[in-house]
Motif scaffolding. Structure first.
Motif, short mmCIF file in Angstrom:
data_model
loop_
_atom_site.label_atom_id
_atom_site.label_comp_id
_atom_site.label_asym_id
_atom_site.label_seq_id
_atom_site.Cartn_x
_atom_site.Cartn_y
_atom_site.Cartn_z
N GLY A 152 0.82 -1.20 0.00
CA GLY A 152 0.00 0.00 0.00
C GLY A 152 0.85 1.25 0.00
N GLN A 153 0.25 2.37 -0.39
CA GLN A 153 0.99 3.61 -0.58
C GLN A 153 1.58 4.14 0.72
OE1 GLN A 153 -1.11 6.52 -2.88
NE2 GLN A 153 0.42 8.10 -2.59
N GLY A 206 -1.46 1.67 7.59
CA GLY A 206 -2.72 1.54 6.86
C GLY A 206 -2.73 2.40 5.61
N GLU A 207 -3.64 3.38 5.57
CA GLU A 207 -3.73 4.31 4.45
C GLU A 207 -3.71 5.75 4.95
OE1 GLU A 207 -6.72 3.49 1.60
OE2 GLU A 207 -6.32 1.35 1.53
N LEU A 208 -2.86 6.03 5.93
CA LEU A 208 -2.82 7.36 6.53
C LEU A 208 -2.07 8.37 5.69
CD1 LEU A 208 -2.29 6.65 10.34
CD2 LEU A 208 -4.40 7.07 9.08
N HIS A 209 -1.57 7.97 4.50
CA HIS A 209 -0.89 8.95 3.66
C HIS A 209 -1.82 10.09 3.27
CE1 HIS A 209 -2.79 6.05 0.89
NE2 HIS A 209 -2.94 7.08 0.08
N LEU A 265 -10.84 8.61 8.45
CA LEU A 265 -11.09 9.88 9.11
C LEU A 265 -11.59 9.66 10.54
CD1 LEU A 265 -11.08 12.93 8.78
CD2 LEU A 265 -13.41 12.79 7.89
N ILE A 266 -12.41 8.63 10.73
CA ILE A 266 -12.87 8.31 12.08
C ILE A 266 -11.67 7.99 12.97
CG2 ILE A 266 -14.17 6.63 13.45
CD1 ILE A 266 -16.09 6.39 11.07
N PHE A 267 -10.74 7.21 12.43
CA PHE A 267 -9.53 6.91 13.20
C PHE A 267 -8.72 8.16 13.50
CE2 PHE A 267 -4.93 6.24 13.00
CZ PHE A 267 -4.75 5.49 14.16
#
Length: 345
Positions: A76-77, A178-181, A224-226
């Protein structure tokens, strides 16, 4: 062998961009030669299946400033970016996508702003005139930008633009999972970054296939919830879970108290649905409070064992300089301080 540290580290995550790689590398090189700072390009292949990794290794064999990092599978990115961040050596860090929709020629513009404006720690690109014609890309982006800005209180026009520049200490303070980028500006602000946004050029994709679609909107909402929890409650999880638990348990206890009064007055409450609702609310509330207490214990263990920093601060004056020692990341750090502290004259 050891190589001198460059001034700029450019990190590019790559996934199935075989046709774009030669032009991407040449355009980045041409742009960086037009400015005085030395540089390195860290290209991270995220488990491509189209031969991008092999082409990247071939390009790196003849270019000493190019570092090819090939992940063993597609992570993942965010993980690809973090793999690049773990290897940066420059004072400044620049990121951009490999699809050539970002303009490498804009990199010197961002670096010049960092060089001349000490009040800014991060420059975020703004694709003011986007060239994406597909509604499935533009509409989710507009909605996501407005939603993220509103919730995180970091007002940017374009969260999705990959072309960004940072001072290296900011990169060292954040970790991507995860995908927090998508939320790097929010994470950077949380780490103390002062952020500016500048318009940059944007091009339509001419080769390869886009990896984004309308389904990304739902993943953004979950992330966004995270982020809301992470930014507001990570050091006080009891306030989040315990607060929700009290909101549930309080009406449940009031219901049970009222039913108790009814019972004492001789009413039959055994089969009333309200009894089950009261018991359920109390049990759910107590469970949330228990989760918050466990979270508080884990938070204390994490910070007290040196797993993270509770805060970042700037110190000023001669006394601060005299009392601090250089840290491993090149910043001045007070030996007894529980968090990194940058000393400024």
């Amino acid at each position: 062998m050891t190589a001198p540290e460059p001034d700029v580290s450019i990190v590019v995550p790559i996934y199935n961009e075989f046709d774009n790689l030669p032009e991407l590398v040449e355009r980045i090189d041409a742009a960086m030669r037009m400015q005085p700072l030395s540089y390195e390009l860290i290209a991270v292949d995220d488990g491509s299946t189209d031969g991008s990794a092999q082409r990247l290794r071939e390009l790196a064999a003849t270019r000493p400033w190019l570092r090819a990092v090939c992940l063993v599978r597609n992570y993942g990115q965010s993980s690809a970016l973090q793999a690049g961040f773990d290897r940066v050596r420059g004072r400044y860090v620049v990121t951009l996508d490999a699809d050539l929709q970002n303009e490498p020629g804009d990199i010197p513009l961002l670096l010049e702003r960092l060089e001349t404006d000490p009040s800014v720690d991060m420059i975020s690109g703004w694709r003011k005139n986007r060239q994406d014609k597909a509604l499935s890309r533009r509409l989710p982006s507009v909605l996501a930008n407005r939603l993220i800005s509103r919730v995180t209180q970091v007002q940017l026009h374009d969260y999705g633009c990959a072309l960004k520049a940072y001072r290296r200490p900011i990169i060292e303070r954040i970790r991507l999972y995860g995908e927090l980028h998508r939320f790097i500006p929010s994470l950077a602000r949380d780490a103390g970054a002062r952020i500016a946004e500048v318009p940059v050029r944007h091009h339509a994709r001419t080769r390869g296939v886009s990896k984004y679609g309308i389904d990304r909107t739902f993943r953004v909402i979950l992330d966004l919830i995270f982020m809301v929890f992470f930014m507001r409650f990570r050091q006080r999880p009891l306030h989040a879970f315990g607060g929700l638990g009290l909101w549930l348990a309080t009406p449940g206890m009031l219901i049970l108290a009222w039913l108790l009064v009814q019972k004492l007055l001789g009413a039959d409450i055994g089969g009333r649905p309200l009894l089950f609702a009261g018991v359920l609310l109390v049990l759910m509330g107590m469970q949330f409070i228990a989760v918050g207490l466990v979270g508080e214990l884990l938070t204390r263990i994490y910070y007290e064992s040196g797993g993270g920093h509770q805060y970042y601060a700037h110190e000023y004056g001669a006394l601060a300089q005299a009392l601090t020692t250089p840290s491993s990341d090149g910043q001045a750090q007070a030996p007894s301080a529980p968090a990194r502290s940058t000393v400024l004259p």
